[in-house]
Design an enzyme around this catalytic site. Structure first.
Site, PDB file in Angstrom:
ATOM      1  N   SER A  87       0.826  -1.217   0.000  1.00 29.79           N
ATOM      2  CA  SER A  87       0.000   0.000   0.000  1.00 29.79           C
ATOM      3  C   SER A  87       0.857   1.262   0.000  1.00 29.79           C
ATOM      4  O   SER A  87       2.014   1.257   0.431  1.00 29.79           O
ATOM      5  CB  SER A  87      -0.896   0.024   1.236  1.00 29.79           C
ATOM      6  OG  SER A  87      -1.652  -1.154   1.326  1.00 29.79           O
TER       7      SER A  87
HETATM    8  N1  SAH Z   1      -0.512  -5.214   4.014  1.00 31.74           N
HETATM    9  C1  SAH Z   1       0.199  -5.482   2.795  1.00 31.74           C
HETATM   10  C2  SAH Z   1      -0.609  -5.075   1.583  1.00 31.74           C
HETATM   11  C3  SAH Z   1      -0.864  -6.279   0.789  1.00 31.74           C
HETATM   12  S1  SAH Z   1      -2.031  -6.146  -0.517  1.00 31.74           S
HETATM   13  C4  SAH Z   1       1.579  -4.834   2.804  1.00 31.74           C
HETATM   14  O1  SAH Z   1       1.892  -4.089   3.747  1.00 31.74           O
HETATM   15  O2  SAH Z   1       2.364  -5.101   1.908  1.00 31.74           O
HETATM   16  C5  SAH Z   1      -3.294  -7.208   0.081  1.00 31.74           C
HETATM   17  C6  SAH Z   1      -2.923  -8.632   0.379  1.00 31.74           C
HETATM   18  O3  SAH Z   1      -4.113  -9.301   0.796  1.00 31.74           O
HETATM   19  C7  SAH Z   1      -2.406  -9.414  -0.823  1.00 31.74           C
HETATM   20  O4  SAH Z   1      -1.145  -9.945  -0.538  1.00 31.74           O
HETATM   21  C8  SAH Z   1      -3.455 -10.522  -1.017  1.00 31.74           C
HETATM   22  O5  SAH Z   1      -2.902 -11.734  -1.456  1.00 31.74           O
HETATM   23  C9  SAH Z   1      -4.044 -10.637   0.386  1.00 31.74           C
HETATM   24  N2  SAH Z   1      -5.376 -11.230   0.468  1.00 31.74           N
HETATM   25  C10 SAH Z   1      -6.430 -11.076  -0.366  1.00 31.74           C
HETATM   26  N3  SAH Z   1      -7.482 -11.781   0.059  1.00 31.74           N
HETATM   27  C11 SAH Z   1      -7.099 -12.398   1.207  1.00 31.74           C
HETATM   28  C12 SAH Z   1      -7.748 -13.292   2.128  1.00 31.74           C
HETATM   29  N4  SAH Z   1      -8.994 -13.727   1.959  1.00 31.74           N
HETATM   30  N5  SAH Z   1      -7.041 -13.710   3.203  1.00 31.74           N
HETATM   31  C13 SAH Z   1      -5.745 -13.317   3.407  1.00 31.74           C
HETATM   32  N6  SAH Z   1      -5.086 -12.506   2.568  1.00 31.74           N
HETATM   33  C14 SAH Z   1      -5.749 -12.042   1.486  1.00 31.74           C
END
Ligand code: SAH
Length: 236
Positions: A87
């Site tokens: 993000s």
């Molecule tokens: N917090 C992260 C942002 C990641 S983007 C950072 O600091 O880098 C969102 C993430 O959510 C992705 O890696 C995606 O694979 C994950 N995601 C999507 N749906 C999900 C679910 N049902 N359970 C766990 N993770 C999920």
């Protein structure tokens, strides 16, 4: 001079140069990070000193792929592979401030991704539990966080729709993928008096970042905080 003597000489001649350039690179990142905190975060109204401190300390450039390292402190999300993104720094700071992390808090994050948001939280709270649905991302984040010395973050691969029952309830829950609705298990795993922040809306469009509060009687209220754009919350 013997061959091994020559080798030692050659190595010694190059080592200081390598050390200086690595140091220079870190200094460049530190400068970019200070600038990021000032212009993107403080000037946009994030005032919590501990959040600003965490954003100033965590080396964001180590959480992005090498190819994007020189863009780590720019004002935008960046690709981290598997169609996912880390993000935008301001969003990480705003979501962190909104859940009001306390030193004694137990926090659940859904969507580990790069591990950056978890690392920011780890400096502010007692323990971070984070769930990631893409196994390769869960593995690489776990490895990186361990390498960076975080000992209060637990990473699990799985569908975060179900939260992480074993360690519930949580003082705060941060969801970093856009859900169509708030998963009921997450509401259940929020402590009375706790706060959850979650982007809600259609995937691939603009969503509303919702702040959900559970009062001490267990009643739920929520309000929209701002418009955001997150990658979709997927299901296993
Ligand atoms: N917090 C992260 C942002 C990641 S983007 C950072 O600091 O880098 C969102 C993430 O959510 C992705 O890696 C995606 O694979 C994950 N995601 C999507 N749906 C999900 C679910 N049902 N359970 C766990 N993770 C999920």
């Amino acid at each position: 001079m013997s061959t091994s003597g020559l080798r030692i000489f050659v190595l010694a001649a190059f080592l200081p140069h390598l050390a200086v350039s690595a140091g220079q690179e870190e200094a460049t990142h530190t400068g970019a990070r200070e600038n990021m905190v000032h212009t993107q975060i403080e000037q946009r109204g994030i005032a919590d000193k501990s959040v600003l401190e965490a954003m100033s300390t965590v080396p964001r450039h180590r959480f992005v792929p090498k190819a994007y390292r020189d863009r780590a402190y720019q004002d935008s999300p960046l690709p981290i592979g598997h169609g996912q993104t880390i993000s935008q720094p301001y969003i990480v700071a705003a979501m962190t401030e909104l859940v009001r992390p306390a030193a004694s808090s137990k926090v659940l994050e859904i969507g580990t991704g790069s591990g950056y948001q978890a690392a920011i939280l780890a400096g502010l709270v007692d323990h971070v539990y984070t769930v990631e649905i893409v196994e390769a991302l869960a593995d690489s984040a776990r490895q990186l966080l361990q390498q960076e010395g975080y000992d209060n973050i637990s990473v699990r691969e799985g569908d975060g729709y179900f939260g992480w029952e074993q360690y519930a309830p949580y003082d705060a829950i941060i969801v970093t993928a856009a859900a169509q609705y708030i998963p009921p298990p997450l509401l259940e795993q929020l402590k009375p008096g706790g706060r959850m922040i979650i982007p809600v809306g259609s995937p691939f469009f603009v969503q509303r970042l919702m702040l959900v509060e559970k009062d001490t009687d267990g009643d739920i209220s929520s309000r929209s905080v701002m418009s955001v754009r997150f990658v979709p919350f997927t299901r296993e």
